[in-house]
Design a protein around this motif. Sequence first.
Motif, PDB file in Angstrom:
ATOM      1  N   ALA A  76      85.528  21.062  -0.917  1.00  0.00           N
ATOM      2  CA  ALA A  76      84.997  20.718   0.560  1.00  0.00           C
ATOM      3  C   ALA A  76      85.982  20.591   1.506  1.00  0.00           C
ATOM      4  O   ALA A  76      85.941  20.860   2.725  1.00  0.00           O
ATOM      5  N   LYS A 113      83.741  21.747   4.796  1.00  0.00           N
ATOM      6  CA  LYS A 113      82.272  21.712   4.578  1.00  0.00           C
ATOM      7  C   LYS A 113      81.939  20.381   5.150  1.00  0.00           C
ATOM      8  O   LYS A 113      82.756  19.482   5.564  1.00  0.00           O
ATOM      9  N   VAL A 139      79.658  17.168   4.386  1.00  0.00           N
ATOM     10  CA  VAL A 139      79.015  16.634   3.482  1.00  0.00           C
ATOM     11  C   VAL A 139      78.464  15.232   3.730  1.00  0.00           C
ATOM     12  O   VAL A 139      79.110  14.404   4.156  1.00  0.00           O
TER      13      VAL A 139
END
Length: 824
Positions: A533, A538, A540
Amino acid sequence: MTIAPDPTVAPPVDLAKPQADLRDKLAPRKMHYARAELALALPDHLALREVPLTPDPLEALANAVADVREELGESADVMLDLVPVAPNRVSSRRRRLLAQARRNPSNGPAIPGMPQQRTNRFGFDLGAVMSEIATEMKGNQGGGGARQRHHHQQRSLRVADMKAAMGKLAPGAEPVFSMQLLVRTCARDEYRARMLLDQVLAALEPWSGDNHLRPVGLHLGVTRVRSDHWLYRRKFDRRFETGLFVPRRHSWVTAQEIAGLLKPPTKHNNAPNITRSGGVVPPPPAALPTWTGQKGLLPLGWVSKSGGGERLAGIPLKYLLFALFLGKSGFGKTEMSLVQAIALAHNGFGVLFLDPHGDGWTRARPYLAHKELADRIWEIDLTSPELDKMVGSWNPLSMERRRESEIPDIVQYIVTGFAAALNWSDSAGRAKTILTRAVESLVYLSWHVCRAGQPDLAPTVFQIRTILTDAVWRTNVLPYLPKDIRDFWENVFPSYSKEAVPVVTNIIERLSSSNAIKAFLGSSRSTYNIRHAMDTGKIVFVCPAGTGDVDRIISSLLIYDLFRAGLSRRDTPPDQRRDFYTFIDELTSVDGASKGTLAQITEQLRKYNVKLLAMTQMAQRLSATTRQGLLQNLSLLSTTASDVDEATLVTRRWGKKVSPDTIVQLNRYNYVMSVTLDGGTSDPFRVRGASVEDLYGEYFRPQNEEWLARVIDENLQRRSVRDILTDLRRLDLKLRQFIVTLDVPPDDDDPADADEPDFDEAAPADGEGPGGLTDGKVSAGGPAKPRVHDSEGTLISGAQPDAADETPNNVHPINPHQNQSRLG
C-alpha cells in the motif's frame, strides 16, 4: 405598526384539511413591524452621557433582545450610521455658538444642562451689579490685590462660559460625526413587535445626560406621528435596507459619548446571548498559504484574513512530518482528519486511516466513490459479526513473497504485538518464550509450504493453539524446523508445567471470540499488505470495533506492522519513496497496546516518508514515551476545547501566548493550532473547521457506494466470513497431511558434503530380515531408522499393519523422502 406585504401568490382553494405539522408551511403567517428613528432631543452641542465601559453598557441591549425567537421569524435590529463631520464645519459651528453666547450671555448656563442665570426684564442681573459696586468700594480700601483677584475670577468665568456655550464641541472634541440611528423589530404579533421595540428603546436610556435620544415624529398635540406612520414608513424602510444616510438636523455626536455603542461586547458583558471571541489569540501567519485544492498543501480550515472575511488555509506538505490533534470528543478532530485524508486521496497520495467503530469510513465513502480512485481503495471492516460479510485477510505468518531472512523480524513484531497488547512485562518471560518458539515454528512451516507452491496452506495465528496443544500435530512438523527450535520442543517444553500453556493460548481464545477478527486473521493468504500500500499509493481504511482486548491486539499488530514496513523501505532509493500518510483516531487506546511503537514511528520513519497524524482527547493519557516522541517531532499541533489541565499542557508548548481559559472556551469545530513553515514554528492561531460537505459537495457520489463495494472485493480479493471460517476449521488437518509429503531439509549438524546419511547407504533391501531388529535397525518395508535418542526405548516402526487393520487417524505412513533420523 404595520403589516408586512405578502409577496407570495395565493394558492388555489384546496378543500382538503392540511396536516397539523404542515399548516405553517402551507399558510405562512403575516409579520408585523415596529419602527423608530432616534435623534437628539436637545441642541446637539449638549452631550449625551459618557457611559463607562465597565460594566459593559451593551449588556442591557443584549438582554433586551435575548427573548427574540428567531425560529419564529422574529428579529430586532439596531442600525447606527455615522459620517465624519469636516473640521472646518465644526470650527464654524463653534464660532456661531460662541457669538450667540456673547450676544445674549443670559441665555446660556454656566454649566451645560444647568438652569439658566436669572435676569430682570431689562436684561441685566441686579445682584451682579450690586456685587460689582461692593467690590469696587472694597478695592479702594484694600488696594490692588483685590482687583487682581477679581480680574482672575472674571477670566475664569469667561473660560467657563465659553465651555458652556460650546458644550461638547469645545476644542479637543474631535472626531465629530453626524448620526443616523434606526431601530426596527419584527414579530408575528403586533403587540409583541411593539414590546420588543420598547425594550430596545429602554436599553438606550443609560446614554441620557445633558441630552437624550427620542423617537423622531410630527407632534400633533394629542398624538405624535412617528416612523410607523404611512407618511414615513416607506422612506424609513428604504434607509434601513439600503443604508441610505439621511440624518436629522442637529445630529452631531462625538466619539466619546457614543463609544459604548461602537465597541464590540467585552468580557464584562455577562449576557448569555453574546457570541464570545474566546480570548486573545495571535493572528494567522502571513506566510500561511490559501488552499484551493493544490496537491502540495494540506487543508487546515478557515482563518481570518486582513481586511475582514475568511480564507481556507493550508500547510505545505513539505513541512509536514507528524501532527497531533487534541480536544474533547465531538468537537471536530475526526472531521478535520477526514477533510485532510480525502484531499490527500484525491491528490494521489497513499493514506492509512485507522478508524475505530467505522464512522469515519461511512462518512468518507461517498466522497471517494470515484472511478479514478477505485483501484486504490482498500477497506478492512472488523465491526460487523455477520457471517456473509465480505472481509479482507491478513496473515502475519504468511511467507508468500517474502525472504527467509525476514523470519526473525516477522517473529519479533508478532510476539511484541501480542505481549504489548496483553501488558506482558519482563516477569512474563516463560509465556514470551513459549509464544516466541510457537510463532517461530509456524513461520518456518509457512516458509516451507509457500516455497512448495501451496500458500493456501500457510499456518495462521490460530495454529499457535494447535502447536501447543496437539502433540501429534507438533510431532509431524518438527522435522522441518531448525535444530534449536526442535531442541526446545523436545527438551525444554516438556519441562514446563501445564499451567504455562493456557497463558499463551488464552490470546488465541480471545481472538476466536469475534467472527470478523477470526476471519481477518484466519485466512492462509494475505490480501492486506501495508508495504504494498505504501509503494503503490493505496487508500486504506481499517475499522476495528474499538473495544476490548481483542481490538487492542489487532491495533498493536497493525501499528507494529506499519513500523516494520516503513523500516523495510530502506531497500528503496530515497527519491523513489512515495509519501504515505497514516491517520490514527482514538490514539490513547492504540498507544496502550503499542508500547513505544508510536514513539519509534515519530523518531525513525520520517526518513522513509511515512507521516503520522494522530487524534486523541487527552495527551496526558498517552504513555510518557509516546507523548514525548510526538511533542518533540511535531509539525502541527492543534486543539479544540478541553479541560483546564489539558489546556495548560498545550499552552505551555506555545510559551503562554494563549491562555488556558481561551482553550477551555472554544466552540465546537473551532481550533487553535500552530504549524511549521519556512521560518520555523508559527505562533498559535485560530481556525474554524471546514466540514466534508462544505469542501467536497461536488464529489458526493452516494449512488456509487454499491459499485465501490464490489470494486473493493476485487481489490482485496475479499471472501465471506463464513467461507474463511470453514477453511480455517479444516486447515490443521490439511496442513498435517501436506507437510509429510515434503522433503525434509538437511539436518543442521549433517556434513555439508554428504548427499545421504550413512545409515541409508547401509540399509538392507525391502523384505530383508525377519521383521525384527538387526544391528539396531528396524527391518521393515522401508529404510531402517535409528532411534531418536541413544537410550533404549520403543521405536516408531514404518512397517505397515495388516490389511485388516486401519491406520489410526493421528498416525500417517512414513514418507520415504523424509530424513528418518528426525522423526519424533
